[in-house]
Scaffold this active site. Structure first.
Site, PDB file in Angstrom:
ATOM      1  CB  SER A  86      33.672 -16.776  89.412  1.00 33.12           C
ATOM      2  OG  SER A  86      32.778 -16.415  88.372  1.00 33.12           O
ATOM      3  CG  HIS A 192      30.704 -20.455  86.991  1.00 35.93           C
ATOM      4  ND1 HIS A 192      31.672 -20.216  86.669  1.00 35.93           N
ATOM      5  CD2 HIS A 192      30.375 -19.760  87.977  1.00 35.93           C
ATOM      6  CE1 HIS A 192      32.443 -19.310  87.171  1.00 35.93           C
ATOM      7  NE2 HIS A 192      31.531 -18.887  88.079  1.00 35.93           N
TER       8      HIS A 192
END
Length: 306
Positions: A86, A192
């Site tokens: 991430s 996400h």
């Protein structure tokens, strides 16, 4: 043989994480550079109160990762591959030479603000332990509220993202299905998944005005689990990783297939070290935190000589 430097994502943050970095010249210079670019004292960002905000968390993770990696590089260590989970993709891109640190700071500050503004409360992420991907996906189909598969961390460690109520339903279903545990993560946004499509498009617009270069160190995308070489693909990977599923398990498997025998996790913490040991079973897998700097350098140089 080759080495992989990995950079953790949101949820790994710790109060005081910037203050605990080694008191070395290159670290101090990195902290000063960040303060100058952002126009604020970045050492004020790692307090427990500030780390409740997405912007502060993401900036601290970026700065800590770059500072630690620069220190290793200054001592003569160099990775073969870099990868980040991430927000960790940003320090990975900086260390790969594909993105200037100044630009990364501004983009990450914007990224954190966009994500926080989109979902200031009532959303987040929950880890589910002990169930396979197909089992978790089956549970998600039984819930009416907004909730999605977000991270594939390990064979039986999945993360879901969505509203508080929907995640609670998934957690209850997971326990009934035999999950060994569920835990709400210290992440206040639903990363996400499709819920962040709009903020990702806005970040991509900002990215269009930033120079992105071919990486000088091989960069592994945590969304595709494949190397990214072309600048435009890397730009896309960084801008949109907030709304795409992270497949960390496959990313580490890709590194394993390419001969990685050493993984070093940049600070803070050792979450990715634990995940790496599940895949890189015959490799050395260590975290910067808690390790001797000279030992990390010696391990890196040994791999590079092989």
């Amino acid at each position: 043989m080759s080495s992989l430097w990995v950079f953790p994502g949101q949820g790994a943050q710790q109060p005081g994480m910037l203050h605990r970095l080694p008191d070395e010249g290159v670290v101090r210079e990195t902290l000063q550079q960040a303060s100058g670019v952002l126009g604020e004292d970045i050492l004020a960002l790692d307090s427990e109160a500030m780390l409740r905000g997405t912007r502060a968390v993401q900036l601290c993770l970026l700065i800590a990762g770059v500072a630690a990696a620069r220190l290793l590089q200054q001592r003569g260590a160099m990775p073969t591959f870099v990868a980040g989970l991430s927000i960790g993709a940003y320090p990975a891109a900086v260390i790969a030479g594909a993105l200037d640190f100044d630009d990364a700071l501004r983009l990450v500050a914007l990224r954190g603000e966009l994500m926080n503004n989109a979902y200031p409360q009532g959303y987040g992420m929950t880890v589910i332990l002990g169930l396979a991907q197909h089992q978790v996906e089956a549970l998600l189909s039984q819930v009416d509220g907004p909730v999605y598969l977000a991270n594939i961390n390990a064979e039986r460690q999945m993360v879901v993202a969505g509203s508080d109520a929907a995640m609670q339903q998934v957690a209850a279903l997971a326990k009934a299905a035999g999950a060994s545990g569920t835990r709400r993560l210290a992440i206040s946004v639903p990363s996400h998944c499709a819920l962040l499509d709009a903020p990702a498009r806005e970040l991509a617009e900002a990215f269009s005005r930033v120079d992105v270069r071919p990486p000088q160190v091989r960069y592994l995308s945590a969304t595709t689990a494949r190397p990214v070489v072309q600048p435009e693909r890397l730009r896309d990977d960084l801008a949109f990783n907030m709304c795409r599923v992270i497949d960390w398990r496959s990313t580490v498997e890709t590194a394993h297939e390419r001969g990685v025998t050493l993984q070093i996790e940049m600070p803070p913490g050792a979450v990715l070290t634990g995940l790496g040991r599940k895949v890189l079973q015959h490799a050395t897998v260590v975290a910067f935190d808690g390790a001797r700097l000279d030992s990390l350098v010696a391990l890196s140089q040994e791999v590079n000589r092989s």
